[in-house]
Design a protein around this motif. Structure first.
Motif, mmCIF file in Angstrom:
data_model
loop_
_atom_site.group_PDB
_atom_site.id
_atom_site.type_symbol
_atom_site.label_atom_id
_atom_site.label_comp_id
_atom_site.label_asym_id
_atom_site.label_seq_id
_atom_site.Cartn_x
_atom_site.Cartn_y
_atom_site.Cartn_z
ATOM 1 N N PHE A 13 0.813 -1.239 0.022
ATOM 2 C CA PHE A 13 -0.017 0.013 -0.070
ATOM 3 C C PHE A 13 1.039 1.273 0.058
ATOM 4 O O PHE A 13 1.905 1.257 0.557
ATOM 5 C CB PHE A 13 -0.812 0.020 1.308
ATOM 6 N N TRP A 14 0.310 2.235 -0.478
ATOM 7 C CA TRP A 14 0.750 3.677 -0.385
ATOM 8 C C TRP A 14 -0.301 4.589 0.477
ATOM 9 O O TRP A 14 -1.332 4.474 0.132
ATOM 10 C CB TRP A 14 1.226 4.364 -1.627
ATOM 11 N N TYR A 15 0.525 5.114 1.486
ATOM 12 C CA TYR A 15 -0.263 5.934 2.618
ATOM 13 C C TYR A 15 0.217 7.411 2.280
ATOM 14 O O TYR A 15 1.325 7.662 1.904
ATOM 15 C CB TYR A 15 -0.287 5.493 3.815
ATOM 16 N N VAL A 16 -0.785 8.258 2.455
ATOM 17 C CA VAL A 16 -0.249 9.528 2.458
ATOM 18 C C VAL A 16 -0.871 10.571 3.474
ATOM 19 O O VAL A 16 -2.003 10.271 3.924
ATOM 20 C CB VAL A 16 -0.952 10.130 0.902
ATOM 21 N N GLN A 17 0.048 11.531 3.729
ATOM 22 C CA GLN A 17 -0.599 12.586 4.818
ATOM 23 C C GLN A 17 -0.319 13.737 4.451
ATOM 24 O O GLN A 17 0.841 14.254 4.321
ATOM 25 C CB GLN A 17 0.276 12.132 6.088
ATOM 26 N N TYR A 18 -1.346 14.561 4.190
ATOM 27 C CA TYR A 18 -1.252 16.004 3.561
ATOM 28 C C TYR A 18 -1.125 16.832 5.123
ATOM 29 O O TYR A 18 -1.495 16.232 5.946
ATOM 30 C CB TYR A 18 -2.599 16.582 3.032
ATOM 31 N N SER A 19 -0.607 18.094 4.820
ATOM 32 C CA SER A 19 -0.421 18.901 5.934
ATOM 33 C C SER A 19 -1.658 19.046 6.833
ATOM 34 O O SER A 19 -2.782 19.393 6.270
ATOM 35 C CB SER A 19 -0.169 20.244 5.373
ATOM 36 N N ARG A 20 -1.507 18.905 8.086
ATOM 37 C CA ARG A 20 -2.724 19.056 9.057
ATOM 38 C C ARG A 20 -3.883 18.001 8.657
ATOM 39 O O ARG A 20 -4.909 18.205 9.286
ATOM 40 C CB ARG A 20 -3.274 20.588 8.873
ATOM 41 N N GLN A 21 -3.595 16.842 8.270
ATOM 42 C CA GLN A 21 -4.784 15.954 7.902
ATOM 43 C C GLN A 21 -4.278 14.524 8.414
ATOM 44 O O GLN A 21 -3.042 14.457 8.590
ATOM 45 C CB GLN A 21 -5.041 15.835 6.299
ATOM 46 N N ARG A 22 -5.111 13.834 8.679
ATOM 47 C CA ARG A 22 -4.721 12.414 9.142
ATOM 48 C C ARG A 22 -4.197 11.527 7.898
ATOM 49 O O ARG A 22 -4.631 12.072 6.526
ATOM 50 C CB ARG A 22 -5.768 11.703 9.816
ATOM 51 N N LEU B 157 -3.166 4.236 -2.394
ATOM 52 C CA LEU B 157 -3.619 3.240 -3.315
ATOM 53 C C LEU B 157 -3.199 1.724 -3.044
ATOM 54 O O LEU B 157 -2.233 1.819 -1.936
ATOM 55 C CB LEU B 157 -3.167 3.440 -4.707
ATOM 56 N N ARG B 158 -3.594 0.736 -3.224
ATOM 57 C CA ARG B 158 -3.064 -0.576 -2.976
ATOM 58 C C ARG B 158 -2.809 -1.446 -4.219
ATOM 59 O O ARG B 158 -3.471 -1.067 -5.257
ATOM 60 C CB ARG B 158 -4.304 -1.249 -2.048
ATOM 61 N N HIS B 159 -1.747 -2.273 -4.345
ATOM 62 C CA HIS B 159 -1.249 -2.795 -5.412
ATOM 63 C C HIS B 159 -2.378 -3.701 -5.840
ATOM 64 O O HIS B 159 -2.464 -4.117 -7.210
ATOM 65 C CB HIS B 159 0.056 -3.213 -5.203
ATOM 66 N N ILE B 160 -3.188 -4.523 -5.079
ATOM 67 C CA ILE B 160 -4.179 -5.568 -5.610
ATOM 68 C C ILE B 160 -5.215 -4.818 -6.388
ATOM 69 O O ILE B 160 -5.708 -5.666 -7.237
ATOM 70 C CB ILE B 160 -4.680 -6.278 -4.473
ATOM 71 N N SER B 161 -5.466 -3.504 -6.259
ATOM 72 C CA SER B 161 -6.504 -3.135 -7.100
ATOM 73 C C SER B 161 -6.248 -2.657 -8.549
ATOM 74 O O SER B 161 -6.908 -2.151 -9.396
ATOM 75 C CB SER B 161 -7.308 -1.907 -6.235
ATOM 76 N N ARG B 162 -4.882 -2.257 -8.615
ATOM 77 C CA ARG B 162 -4.451 -1.886 -9.897
ATOM 78 C C ARG B 162 -4.969 -0.611 -10.238
ATOM 79 O O ARG B 162 -5.281 -0.128 -11.605
ATOM 80 C CB ARG B 162 -4.195 -2.984 -10.902
ATOM 81 N N GLU B 163 -5.213 0.371 -9.297
ATOM 82 C CA GLU B 163 -5.998 1.345 -9.788
ATOM 83 C C GLU B 163 -4.968 2.841 -9.637
ATOM 84 O O GLU B 163 -3.680 2.486 -9.582
ATOM 85 C CB GLU B 163 -7.266 1.731 -8.643
#
Lengths: 112, 110
Positions: free
Chosen positions: B34-43, B48-54
């Motif tokens: 998986f890739w997770y992202v944290q924008y400034s001041r957000q949780r 995205l996840r590799h299994i969904s190929r999205e």
């Protein structure tokens, strides 16, 4: 998706004291996790807290220091005991639904 | 030892430039990634996840089992992509634990 709230959002504590962090989820979930994010660092898993069983702690974390309760499927608490400045960190509650994991806003703890 | 490596602590690009955030893993078996992202001041949130190929927000990630890599790519970076990005293998299947890399801070300049 699961919506997670944490209390308190932040606190400043004296060394030697303890702080209990609450995590509330808006839906019933089996798998709940507690993470720590020290300043400038990535997330480190403290323990897994599944309802109906004892919490499972990762290497380097012990129950005496970080006792966890999981009384039902929507709530958990993490206590940081006998705090020292090294415990200053953001503590995050997280739950999993399927393969997706959701995170709370975090509790920013400063120990003086 | 099982680990996930994000070699770049900081990646700075100009708006419109391609971006690639690197992730290498060394886990036995075939972990979910998986890739997770944290924008400034957000949780922290799932990107995205590799299994969904999205493709999410123009980002894609291809799992290369031979190189044990899961690099995150976007052909044209936008300023709103500036954030902290974490690569995270799920160790142990659906009942396992999500383990985070050290993260890469992406800064997209105007």
């Amino acid at each position: 998706s699961a919506v997670i709230s944490q209390k308190p959002s932040r606190d400043i504590c004296q060394r030697g004291t303890s702080l209990t962090i609450q995590c509330q989820v808006d839906s019933q979930v089996t798998m709940m996790f507690w993470y720590r994010q020290q300043p400038g660092q990535s997330l480190t898993l403290i323990a897994t807290a599944n309802q109906g069983s004892e919490a499972t702690y990762e290497s380097g974390f012990v129950i005496d220091k970080f006792p966890i309760s999981r009384p039902n499927l929507t709530f958990s608490t993490l206590t940081v005991s006998n705090m020292s400045p090294e415990d200053s960190s953001i503590y995050l509650c997280s739950v999993r639904q399927g393969l997706e994991q959701f995170f709370g806003p975090g509790t920013r703890l400063t120990v003086l | 030892a099982q680990r996930v490596t994000q070699p770049e602590k900081l990646l700075s690009v100009f708006k419109g430039a391609p971006v690639e955030l690197k992730c290498n893993y060394s886990y036995s078996g075939s972990p979910e990634l998986f890739w997770y992202v944290q924008y400034s001041r957000q949780r922290l949130q799932l990107l995205l996840r590799h299994i969904s190929r999205e493709s999410i927000k123009g980002f894609t990630a291809d799992l290369n089992k031979g190189e044990t890599s899961f690099h995150l790519k976007k052909p044209f970076a936008q300023e709103e992509d500036s954030a902290m990005y974490y690569c995270a293998p799920l160790k142990g299947g659906s009942q396992g634990n999500l383990i985070f890399g050290k993260g890469t801070k992406l800064s997209v300049k105007p």
